[in-house]
Design a protein around this motif. Sequence first.
Motif, PDB file in Angstrom:
ATOM      1  N   MET A 183      -3.525 -29.133  -0.162  1.00 31.91           N
ATOM      2  CA  MET A 183      -3.189 -28.437   1.074  1.00 31.91           C
ATOM      3  C   MET A 183      -2.815 -29.390   2.220  1.00 31.91           C
ATOM      4  O   MET A 183      -2.519 -28.954   3.320  1.00 31.91           O
ATOM      5  CB  MET A 183      -4.356 -27.542   1.520  1.00 31.91           C
ATOM      6  N   LYS A 184      -2.837 -30.708   1.959  1.00 39.17           N
ATOM      7  CA  LYS A 184      -2.499 -31.669   3.001  1.00 39.17           C
ATOM      8  C   LYS A 184      -1.086 -31.437   3.524  1.00 39.17           C
ATOM      9  O   LYS A 184      -0.842 -31.475   4.746  1.00 39.17           O
ATOM     10  CB  LYS A 184      -2.634 -33.093   2.456  1.00 39.17           C
ATOM     11  N   ALA A 221      -2.114 -20.620   2.556  1.00 37.48           N
ATOM     12  CA  ALA A 221      -1.225 -21.576   3.227  1.00 37.48           C
ATOM     13  C   ALA A 221      -0.631 -20.971   4.489  1.00 37.48           C
ATOM     14  O   ALA A 221      -0.500 -21.649   5.521  1.00 37.48           O
ATOM     15  CB  ALA A 221      -0.112 -22.011   2.270  1.00 37.48           C
ATOM     16  N   ASN A 222      -0.279 -19.693   4.431  1.00 36.45           N
ATOM     17  CA  ASN A 222       0.266 -19.032   5.612  1.00 36.45           C
ATOM     18  C   ASN A 222      -0.777 -18.962   6.714  1.00 36.45           C
ATOM     19  O   ASN A 222      -0.456 -19.048   7.899  1.00 36.45           O
ATOM     20  CB  ASN A 222       0.767 -17.635   5.254  1.00 36.45           C
ATOM     21  N   GLY A 223      -2.036 -18.806   6.318  1.00 36.39           N
ATOM     22  CA  GLY A 223      -3.105 -18.842   7.298  1.00 36.39           C
ATOM     23  C   GLY A 223      -3.204 -20.194   7.976  1.00 36.39           C
ATOM     24  O   GLY A 223      -3.398 -20.295   9.192  1.00 36.39           O
ATOM     25  N   ALA A 263      -6.955 -16.776  11.501  1.00 36.37           N
ATOM     26  CA  ALA A 263      -5.786 -17.023  10.654  1.00 36.37           C
ATOM     27  C   ALA A 263      -6.169 -17.398   9.221  1.00 36.37           C
ATOM     28  O   ALA A 263      -5.740 -16.752   8.261  1.00 36.37           O
ATOM     29  CB  ALA A 263      -4.913 -18.115  11.285  1.00 36.37           C
ATOM     30  N   ILE A 264      -6.962 -18.437   9.061  1.00 36.10           N
ATOM     31  CA  ILE A 264      -7.328 -18.884   7.718  1.00 36.10           C
ATOM     32  C   ILE A 264      -8.210 -17.866   7.006  1.00 36.10           C
ATOM     33  O   ILE A 264      -7.961 -17.541   5.836  1.00 36.10           O
ATOM     34  CB  ILE A 264      -7.988 -20.278   7.776  1.00 36.10           C
ATOM     35  N   MET A 271       7.307 -23.379   3.426  1.00 35.60           N
ATOM     36  CA  MET A 271       5.942 -23.108   2.971  1.00 35.60           C
ATOM     37  C   MET A 271       5.906 -22.631   1.522  1.00 35.60           C
ATOM     38  O   MET A 271       5.244 -23.249   0.679  1.00 35.60           O
ATOM     39  CB  MET A 271       5.250 -22.108   3.895  1.00 35.60           C
ATOM     40  N   PRO A 272       6.613 -21.550   1.158  1.00 29.91           N
ATOM     41  CA  PRO A 272       6.587 -21.157  -0.255  1.00 29.91           C
ATOM     42  C   PRO A 272       7.269 -22.169  -1.177  1.00 29.91           C
ATOM     43  O   PRO A 272       6.953 -22.229  -2.367  1.00 29.91           O
ATOM     44  CB  PRO A 272       7.316 -19.805  -0.277  1.00 29.91           C
ATOM     45  N   ASP A 273       8.192 -22.975  -0.641  1.00 26.60           N
ATOM     46  CA  ASP A 273       8.830 -24.014  -1.451  1.00 26.60           C
ATOM     47  C   ASP A 273       7.802 -24.993  -2.009  1.00 26.60           C
ATOM     48  O   ASP A 273       7.922 -25.443  -3.152  1.00 26.60           O
ATOM     49  CB  ASP A 273       9.852 -24.805  -0.620  1.00 26.60           C
TER      50      ASP A 273
END
Length: 400
Positions: free
Chosen positions: A1-2, A132-134, A260-261, A120-122
């Motif tokens: 997730m970095k 990830a969106n969070g 968000a997360i 992001m989805p890439d």
Amino acid sequence: MKKTWLLGFGFFSISITWALYNAFVPFFLDKFLTSTALIGFMMTIDNYFALFLQPWIGSRSDRTNTRLGRRMPYLLIGMPLAALFGALIPWHTSLLTLVLFMVLMNLSMSLYRSPTVALMPDITHDSKRTKANGIINFMGGIGSIIAFAGGSFLYEKHHSLPFLVASILTLICLVILLNNIKEKRDALSYSPAEEKTKISFKEQWNRPTIFLLGAIFFWFLSYQGVEAFFTLYGTKHLQLTEGQSSFSLAFFSLAFVAAAIPSGLLGNRFGKKLIITLGVIGLIVIFAAISFADALLPLRTLLIIGGICWAMININSYPFIVSLGKEQSIGTRTGIYYLISSLAAIASPPLMGGLIDLLGYSVLFYFSSGGMVIALLFLLCVKDKGLVRPVNDPSISTSL
């Protein structure tokens, strides 16, 4: 997730710029225009570019292939231009120069917004996209908090300072992204579509997508109306100062950041549709309740709860749209997402401004609550069988 956290700097720069734009540009326009509806129309300039440019650029980026990758070239061009013209906005000398700087800044933002979101989805597996969106929206929310809290302080010192700081931060974020996100290395599957390949918008509009886009349209119709007129609502309806009014929005943004997360994790565990539905129901109640708030404490308390509900909606909606299509159409579906949200943003401020001219500022949150009711009806029609991962799915992680 970095990499996701690093990508969040792109969302940080977008959020801080838009938050300042929406908070303070209405004050600039109010010096030249007497009609609230006309101010609302002028605040939709960005959405006209989003309506035509962002779907095309999103689709175009699917087929772009350069040394820097598919999406990054658009950031390299758009971010410096947006920083330049954003910094010039408070230095307008007339309505003409104000509108000119607004148009040029919005045009520049349209060049890189969809490619930034599509990154992001890439670089993220489908099973981790809500999480990830969070994360990236957490970063975006930090930008909004800085804009509303620090921006209001700087604005009272000199009207140009918040815009100048935002422009500098945008350039810093671009350097961070260029140095750390290497698309050909980090993308899960770097395979740009050939130039001759046409990724049809029509192919993306399956039945669940149509209903979900209907819901997206109406919740953005509600949200954009509030965002565009809240600062004027605070000063003209609640008799707050400009600083108090813009600072109040920081409470909404702070709650959004905090939620968000967790909202992304909840979407992974219980399903995107359920979490979005709870958020929509929550905003129906909150927007209606704000209409009765006549002091800062209850207003800001309700804004905190509203920010949590908005996180539940916003964090899960984009991954929901992407999950209903194919991987090779991520940029195209990102463009469609912005097409619909932009249509709502175009319609909302002039419509809301006209209602305010007729009925007064008290109508603002009644209208927004009603829009959320319609969004809920569309959302309930979305069939998402198979999109909810089982609780024991090993891809679901609570660690960052």
